[in-house]
Design a protein around this motif. Structure first.
Motif, mmCIF file in Angstrom:
data_model
loop_
_atom_site.group_PDB
_atom_site.id
_atom_site.type_symbol
_atom_site.label_atom_id
_atom_site.label_comp_id
_atom_site.label_asym_id
_atom_site.label_seq_id
_atom_site.Cartn_x
_atom_site.Cartn_y
_atom_site.Cartn_z
ATOM 1 N N THR A 1 0.836 -1.211 0.000
ATOM 2 C CA THR A 1 0.000 0.000 0.000
ATOM 3 C C THR A 1 0.868 1.257 0.000
ATOM 4 O OG1 THR A 1 -1.637 -1.193 1.290
ATOM 5 C CG2 THR A 1 -1.845 1.204 1.277
ATOM 6 N N ASN A 2 1.880 1.260 0.881
ATOM 7 C CA ASN A 2 2.740 2.450 0.958
ATOM 8 C C ASN A 2 3.611 2.585 -0.286
ATOM 9 O OD1 ASN A 2 2.013 3.838 3.305
ATOM 10 N ND2 ASN A 2 3.086 2.350 4.599
ATOM 11 N N ALA A 3 4.040 1.444 -0.852
ATOM 12 C CA ALA A 3 4.836 1.523 -2.089
ATOM 13 C C ALA A 3 3.997 2.171 -3.187
ATOM 14 C CB ALA A 3 5.302 0.142 -2.509
ATOM 15 N N ARG A 4 2.711 1.836 -3.223
ATOM 16 C CA ARG A 4 1.831 2.458 -4.243
ATOM 17 C C ARG A 4 1.778 3.969 -4.068
ATOM 18 N NH1 ARG A 4 -2.080 -2.354 -3.479
ATOM 19 N NH2 ARG A 4 -1.888 -3.407 -5.485
ATOM 20 N N ARG A 5 1.693 4.420 -2.804
ATOM 21 C CA ARG A 5 1.640 5.885 -2.562
ATOM 22 C C ARG A 5 2.931 6.530 -3.056
ATOM 23 N NH1 ARG A 5 1.336 6.329 3.593
ATOM 24 N NH2 ARG A 5 1.020 8.562 3.268
ATOM 25 N N ILE A 6 4.053 5.884 -2.726
ATOM 26 C CA ILE A 6 5.361 6.484 -3.060
ATOM 27 C C ILE A 6 5.600 6.456 -4.573
ATOM 28 C CG2 ILE A 6 7.863 6.118 -2.801
ATOM 29 C CD1 ILE A 6 7.177 5.126 0.109
ATOM 30 N N ILE A 7 5.345 5.320 -5.189
ATOM 31 C CA ILE A 7 5.627 5.228 -6.635
ATOM 32 C C ILE A 7 4.643 6.107 -7.417
ATOM 33 C CG2 ILE A 7 5.842 3.661 -8.623
ATOM 34 C CD1 ILE A 7 6.441 1.433 -6.439
ATOM 35 N N GLY A 8 3.407 6.173 -6.919
ATOM 36 C CA GLY A 8 2.405 7.020 -7.588
ATOM 37 C C GLY A 8 2.890 8.463 -7.644
ATOM 38 N N LYS A 9 3.412 8.931 -6.507
ATOM 39 C CA LYS A 9 3.883 10.325 -6.491
ATOM 40 C C LYS A 9 5.147 10.481 -7.332
ATOM 41 C CE LYS A 9 3.221 13.383 -3.188
ATOM 42 N NZ LYS A 9 3.248 14.413 -2.186
ATOM 43 N N ALA A 10 6.053 9.514 -7.235
ATOM 44 C CA ALA A 10 7.293 9.598 -8.028
ATOM 45 C C ALA A 10 6.942 9.649 -9.514
ATOM 46 C CB ALA A 10 8.203 8.404 -7.732
ATOM 47 N N LYS A 11 5.970 8.832 -9.905
ATOM 48 C CA LYS A 11 5.566 8.812 -11.313
ATOM 49 C C LYS A 11 5.001 10.177 -11.732
ATOM 50 C CE LYS A 11 2.739 6.351 -14.661
ATOM 51 N NZ LYS A 11 2.017 5.123 -14.994
ATOM 52 N N GLU A 12 4.164 10.722 -10.854
ATOM 53 C CA GLU A 12 3.578 12.043 -11.143
ATOM 54 C C GLU A 12 4.686 13.084 -11.376
ATOM 55 O OE1 GLU A 12 0.991 13.095 -7.874
ATOM 56 O OE2 GLU A 12 1.231 15.245 -8.379
ATOM 57 N N TYR A 13 5.812 12.936 -10.663
ATOM 58 C CA TYR A 13 6.919 13.892 -10.782
ATOM 59 C C TYR A 13 7.948 13.457 -11.834
ATOM 60 C CZ TYR A 13 5.304 15.835 -6.270
ATOM 61 O OH TYR A 13 4.564 16.399 -5.257
ATOM 62 N N GLY A 14 7.631 12.416 -12.610
ATOM 63 C CA GLY A 14 8.567 11.940 -13.634
ATOM 64 C C GLY A 14 9.764 11.220 -13.034
ATOM 65 N N GLY A 15 9.596 10.669 -11.823
ATOM 66 C CA GLY A 15 10.721 10.048 -11.127
ATOM 67 C C GLY A 15 10.709 8.528 -11.149
ATOM 68 N N PHE A 16 11.533 7.950 -10.277
ATOM 69 C CA PHE A 16 11.756 6.504 -10.285
ATOM 70 C C PHE A 16 11.988 6.022 -8.849
ATOM 71 C CE2 PHE A 16 14.380 2.695 -10.686
ATOM 72 C CZ PHE A 16 13.746 2.021 -11.712
ATOM 73 N N VAL A 17 11.468 4.817 -8.558
ATOM 74 C CA VAL A 17 11.666 4.229 -7.227
ATOM 75 C C VAL A 17 12.291 2.849 -7.380
ATOM 76 C CG1 VAL A 17 10.525 3.445 -5.105
ATOM 77 C CG2 VAL A 17 9.634 5.449 -6.339
ATOM 78 N N CYS A 18 13.395 2.628 -6.693
ATOM 79 C CA CYS A 18 13.990 1.284 -6.702
ATOM 80 C C CYS A 18 13.693 0.612 -5.362
ATOM 81 C CB CYS A 18 15.512 1.369 -6.914
ATOM 82 S SG CYS A 18 16.234 -0.276 -6.978
ATOM 83 N N LEU A 19 13.159 -0.604 -5.426
ATOM 84 C CA LEU A 19 12.887 -1.363 -4.202
ATOM 85 C C LEU A 19 14.172 -2.100 -3.841
ATOM 86 C CD1 LEU A 19 9.479 -2.900 -5.368
ATOM 87 C CD2 LEU A 19 9.841 -0.756 -4.088
ATOM 88 N N ASP A 20 14.852 -1.646 -2.806
ATOM 89 C CA ASP A 20 16.094 -2.296 -2.363
ATOM 90 C C ASP A 20 15.808 -3.759 -2.029
ATOM 91 O OD1 ASP A 20 17.712 -0.058 -2.529
ATOM 92 O OD2 ASP A 20 17.699 0.354 -0.377
ATOM 93 N N MET A 21 16.848 -4.586 -2.107
ATOM 94 C CA MET A 21 16.656 -5.984 -1.696
ATOM 95 C C MET A 21 17.297 -6.180 -0.323
ATOM 96 S SD MET A 21 14.995 -8.557 -2.557
ATOM 97 C CE MET A 21 14.655 -8.554 -4.313
#
Ligand code: FDA
Length: 310
Positions: free
Chosen positions: A116-136
């Motif tokens: 759920t929180n990843a969706r919030r973060i990636i949604g906003k990053a996408k809106e700003y033309g950005g990128f999110v990497c999920l660390d392992m």
């Protein structure tokens, strides 16, 4: 084998509470070599400094597993704040997130809170033309992280979310191949956690050989690769490989950690390679710092000298 024993010793000792409180109280001046301050503003200032040398950035608010949904939501809120702060400075945000720090494994309203929180973060990053990497993180989290990555790529697209594979894991190539249909943006690393021999290769030469295999296979499949290592031999081999196979410099990038081999980062950027530095910041620096010390024996002396100086 010696590398493995050294890493085990450092990570075991650093896990002890007395050592942690000693290093937390006296080690901040030393940790600053690897950590770009405690606030989003200091991290964003580091982005500007690196940009002056032609180096791109990957911002990482430091945090590990949190046990309560409130803490996970609070942490996710800070990452959202980071995205806003970066955007306000005219930066397209590129950030890394550990799913355990935003609630992975905790169920709220029938959903995994990490997702759920990843969706919030990636949604906003996408809106700003950005990128999110999920660390392992450590191996018990790999299955769920890859499953959630698949869901998130489906929802946001591979140009806005990526993840990481660790070459010390026997399973890494099978995981890479299983993700191929997503055309995923993958960061390839050697792996930084203390793992049992049942899941991770104990011999460094095998980890290094597997690293090359993963990078070459992912490049050959036509997917974007983040070659995340400070290993000069591997970097040179990748340079030869792309030249020999006619792979363009746009198909991959080199990634290194803040405070490590800045000379090499600058040199590669000057040669026209895309280079990105991973910039960690925040108050929760201890676990990240311990993993950096565990990677290199000379770093223990660096820490002890720094702490004695006060
Ligand atoms: P290796 O350990 O063989 O080191 C090669 C050379 O690099 C050394 O001889 C030394 O010169 C230099 N070096 C390496 N580490 C150093 C240090 N701490 N201090 C000083 N010099 C050092 N891991 C993980 O499990 N999950 C993840 O999501 C990530 N994410 C990630 C992102 C990025 C951008 C990088 C560069 C790395 C990670 N890692 C990671 C960490 C990774 O798994 C690995 O532990 C480190 O990169 C160290 O391994 P190297 O590939 O550099 O090789």
């Amino acid at each position: 084998m010696i590398d493995q024993l050294y890493r085990k010793a450092v990570l075991t000792v650093s896990g002890q509470k007395q050592i942690e409180s000693l290093v937390r109280s006296r080690g901040w001046s030393v940790a600053q070599r690897f950590v770009a301050g405690e606030s989003a503003q200091t991290a964003i200032a580091a982005v500007g400094e690196l940009a002056a040398d032609g180096i791109l950035s990957n911002l990482d608010l430091l945090g590990e597993f949190v046990a309560s949904p409130e803490k996970a939501n609070e942490f996710a809120g800070q990452v959202l704040h980071l995205l806003d702060a970066a955007r306000a400075e005219g930066i397209k945000p590129y950030v890394s997130v550990k799913l355990s720090s935003i609630g992975q494994g905790q169920t709220v309203d029938g959903q995994d809170l990490g997702l759920t929180n990843a969706r919030r973060i990636i949604g906003k990053a996408k809106e700003y033309g950005g990128f999110v990497c999920l660390d392992m993180e450590d191996h018990p989290r790999v299955d769920q992280t890859l499953e959630q990555f698949r869901v998130l790529v489906g929802e946001f697209g591979a140009q806005h979310v990526g993840t990481v594979l660790q070459s010390y894991l026997y399973r890494a190539e099978a995981d890479r191949a299983s993700l191929d249909d997503l055309r995923p943006n993958l960061r390839i690393v050697k792996g930084a956690y203390l793992e049992p021999e049942s899941v991770a290769m104990p011999v460094k030469a095998d980890v290094d050989a597997n690293y090359r295999k993963l990078v070459y296979a992912h490049l050959k499949a036509g997917n974007y690769v983040n070659v995340a290592t400070h290993d000069e031999t591997i970097i040179a081999d990748v340079q030869h490989f792309v030249l020999a196979h006619g792979i363009s410099k746009d198909a991959f990038e080199f990634q290194m950690l803040y405070g490590i081999r800045r000379d090499l980062q600058k040199e590669l950027a000057a040669q026209g390679y895309r280079v990105r530095a991973y910039i960690p910041y925040g108050r929760d620096w201890y676990a990240y710092f311990s993993r950096r010390i565990a990677e290199r024996p000379a770093n223990v002396m660096f820490v002890l000298r720094g702490m004695l100086k006060g």
